[in-house]
Design a protein around this motif. Structure first.
Motif, PDB file in Angstrom:
ATOM      1  N   UNK A 113       0.840  -1.206   0.000  1.00 46.95           N
ATOM      2  CA  UNK A 113       0.000   0.000   0.000  1.00 46.95           C
ATOM      3  C   UNK A 113       0.874   1.256   0.000  1.00 46.95           C
ATOM      4  N   UNK A 114       1.884   1.294   0.874  1.00 46.12           N
ATOM      5  CA  UNK A 114       2.771   2.457   0.935  1.00 46.12           C
ATOM      6  C   UNK A 114       3.536   2.627  -0.386  1.00 46.12           C
ATOM      7  N   UNK A 115       3.998   1.503  -0.958  1.00 45.69           N
ATOM      8  CA  UNK A 115       4.732   1.541  -2.227  1.00 45.69           C
ATOM      9  C   UNK A 115       3.890   2.211  -3.316  1.00 45.69           C
ATOM     10  N   UNK A 116       2.630   1.800  -3.444  1.00 47.66           N
ATOM     11  CA  UNK A 116       1.798   2.366  -4.512  1.00 47.66           C
ATOM     12  C   UNK A 116       1.360   3.796  -4.224  1.00 47.66           C
ATOM     13  N   UNK A 117       1.154   4.136  -2.981  1.00 45.18           N
ATOM     14  CA  UNK A 117       0.822   5.532  -2.653  1.00 45.18           C
ATOM     15  C   UNK A 117       2.003   6.445  -2.981  1.00 45.18           C
ATOM     16  N   UNK A 118       3.202   6.038  -2.574  1.00 47.82           N
ATOM     17  CA  UNK A 118       4.399   6.842  -2.874  1.00 47.82           C
ATOM     18  C   UNK A 118       4.592   6.944  -4.376  1.00 47.82           C
ATOM     19  N   UNK A 119       4.410   5.837  -5.103  1.00 50.44           N
ATOM     20  CA  UNK A 119       4.547   5.874  -6.556  1.00 50.44           C
ATOM     21  C   UNK A 119       3.503   6.766  -7.204  1.00 50.44           C
ATOM     22  N   UNK A 120       2.280   6.709  -6.714  1.00 54.01           N
ATOM     23  CA  UNK A 120       1.236   7.596  -7.255  1.00 54.01           C
ATOM     24  C   UNK A 120       1.643   9.062  -7.096  1.00 54.01           C
ATOM     25  N   UNK A 121       2.160   9.403  -5.919  1.00 50.70           N
ATOM     26  CA  UNK A 121       2.551  10.794  -5.657  1.00 50.70           C
ATOM     27  C   UNK A 121       3.741  11.201  -6.529  1.00 50.70           C
ATOM     28  N   UNK A 122       4.797  10.391  -6.521  1.00 44.94           N
ATOM     29  CA  UNK A 122       6.005  10.725  -7.294  1.00 44.94           C
ATOM     30  C   UNK A 122       5.695  10.756  -8.793  1.00 44.94           C
ATOM     31  N   UNK A 123       4.951   9.777  -9.283  1.00 41.20           N
ATOM     32  CA  UNK A 123       4.623   9.735 -10.710  1.00 41.20           C
ATOM     33  C   UNK A 123       3.732  10.903 -11.117  1.00 41.20           C
ATOM     34  N   UNK A 124       2.800  11.281 -10.246  1.00 42.63           N
ATOM     35  CA  UNK A 124       1.952  12.445 -10.539  1.00 42.63           C
ATOM     36  C   UNK A 124       2.778  13.725 -10.565  1.00 42.63           C
ATOM     37  N   UNK A 125       3.697  13.860  -9.608  1.00 40.13           N
ATOM     38  CA  UNK A 125       4.561  15.052  -9.598  1.00 40.13           C
ATOM     39  C   UNK A 125       5.413  15.132 -10.856  1.00 40.13           C
ATOM     40  N   UNK A 126       5.991  14.001 -11.257  1.00 43.40           N
ATOM     41  CA  UNK A 126       6.816  14.030 -12.466  1.00 43.40           C
ATOM     42  C   UNK A 126       5.972  14.263 -13.710  1.00 43.40           C
ATOM     43  N   UNK A 127       4.851  13.573 -13.808  1.00 47.48           N
ATOM     44  CA  UNK A 127       4.049  13.622 -15.029  1.00 47.48           C
ATOM     45  C   UNK A 127       3.402  14.977 -15.286  1.00 47.48           C
ATOM     46  N   UNK A 128       3.122  15.715 -14.232  1.00 50.99           N
ATOM     47  CA  UNK A 128       2.405  16.963 -14.434  1.00 50.99           C
ATOM     48  C   UNK A 128       3.268  18.197 -14.147  1.00 50.99           C
ATOM     49  N   UNK A 129       3.541  18.596 -12.914  1.00 46.35           N
ATOM     50  CA  UNK A 129       4.308  19.841 -12.744  1.00 46.35           C
ATOM     51  C   UNK A 129       5.761  19.752 -13.219  1.00 46.35           C
ATOM     52  N   UNK A 130       6.449  18.658 -12.938  1.00 49.83           N
ATOM     53  CA  UNK A 130       7.864  18.560 -13.361  1.00 49.83           C
ATOM     54  C   UNK A 130       7.948  18.459 -14.879  1.00 49.83           C
ATOM     55  N   UNK A 131       7.069  17.688 -15.478  1.00 55.12           N
ATOM     56  CA  UNK A 131       7.028  17.575 -16.935  1.00 55.12           C
ATOM     57  C   UNK A 131       6.790  18.949 -17.565  1.00 55.12           C
ATOM     58  N   UNK A 132       5.850  19.688 -17.020  1.00 63.71           N
ATOM     59  CA  UNK A 132       5.569  21.039 -17.524  1.00 63.71           C
ATOM     60  C   UNK A 132       6.818  21.915 -17.412  1.00 63.71           C
ATOM     61  N   UNK A 133       7.499  21.863 -16.268  1.00 60.74           N
ATOM     62  CA  UNK A 133       8.715  22.645 -16.060  1.00 60.74           C
ATOM     63  C   UNK A 133       9.801  22.253 -17.055  1.00 60.74           C
ATOM     64  N   UNK A 134      10.011  20.945 -17.229  1.00 66.85           N
ATOM     65  CA  UNK A 134      11.041  20.480 -18.163  1.00 66.85           C
ATOM     66  C   UNK A 134      10.754  20.933 -19.592  1.00 66.85           C
ATOM     67  N   UNK A 135       9.481  20.955 -19.967  1.00 72.03           N
ATOM     68  CA  UNK A 135       9.149  21.438 -21.308  1.00 72.03           C
ATOM     69  C   UNK A 135       9.399  22.943 -21.422  1.00 72.03           C
ATOM     70  N   UNK A 136       9.078  23.678 -20.369  1.00 73.82           N
ATOM     71  CA  UNK A 136       9.329  25.131 -20.370  1.00 73.82           C
ATOM     72  C   UNK A 136      10.825  25.442 -20.429  1.00 73.82           C
ATOM     73  N   UNK A 137      11.649  24.546 -19.858  1.00 70.60           N
ATOM     74  CA  UNK A 137      13.104  24.723 -19.873  1.00 70.60           C
ATOM     75  C   UNK A 137      13.741  24.160 -21.148  1.00 70.60           C
TER      76      UNK A 137
END
Length: 151
Positions: free
Chosen positions: A90-114
């Motif tokens: 349960x902890x593994x998938x919750x952490x993965x959901x959070x990290x993957x969401x952060x990378x896929x949306x705000x970090x991805x947006x930032x990387x494209x802007x850079x």
């Protein structure tokens, strides 16, 4: 120039945290981290012919861009995630959901802007779903690897 500085920093900086990772965890989770990296390398290999994303400078820069991410934050992050969560699904998938969401949306947006890359036929949601799918696969891989190691 700036994208290359970011790529190099992205490759090197995460490895400084490894000094805090116990040697036992490093050895135990390195195989699954390498396996996960192979999955992402496969996805990156498919990205060129299907035009999922583009990197300015052609294929050479795309390969450099992909490898700095895979062998920087991705592999080190996988080591840390398994260190803190393996054994508690349960902890593994919750952490993965959070990290993957952060990378896929705000970090991805930032990387494209850079100007590190530009998504063409691949949406942030596809990145998220791919990485979540990979998390199921690598957790299973680690379970099998752990059982084989114990025998």
């Amino acid at each position: 120039m700036i994208p290359n500085v970011i790529r190099i920093a992205q490759l090197i900086a995460p490895w400084f945290s490894i000094v805090f990772l116990p040697k036992k965890s490093f050895n135990q989770y390195l195989p699954v981290s390498l396996f996960a990296s192979c999955l992402v390398i496969g996805m990156c290999a498919l990205a060129a012919p299907f035009r999922w994303w583009e990197v300015k400078g052609g294929i050479r820069f795309k390969i450099f861009n992909d490898l700095t991410f895979i062998f920087g934050p991705f592999i080190v992050g996988t080591l840390w995630i398994f260190h803190f969560t393996f054994g508690n699904l349960k902890r593994f998938f919750i952490v993965n959901l959070i990290i993957d969401a952060l990378f896929s949306f705000p970090v991805n947006y930032l990387f494209q802007r850079l100007n590190l890359y530009k998504l063409v036929k691949f949406k942030p949601t596809y990145i998220f779903l791919s990485f979540i799918g990979f998390s199921f696969i690598i957790y299973g891989f680690q379970l099998v690897n752990k059982r084989a190691f114990l025998k």
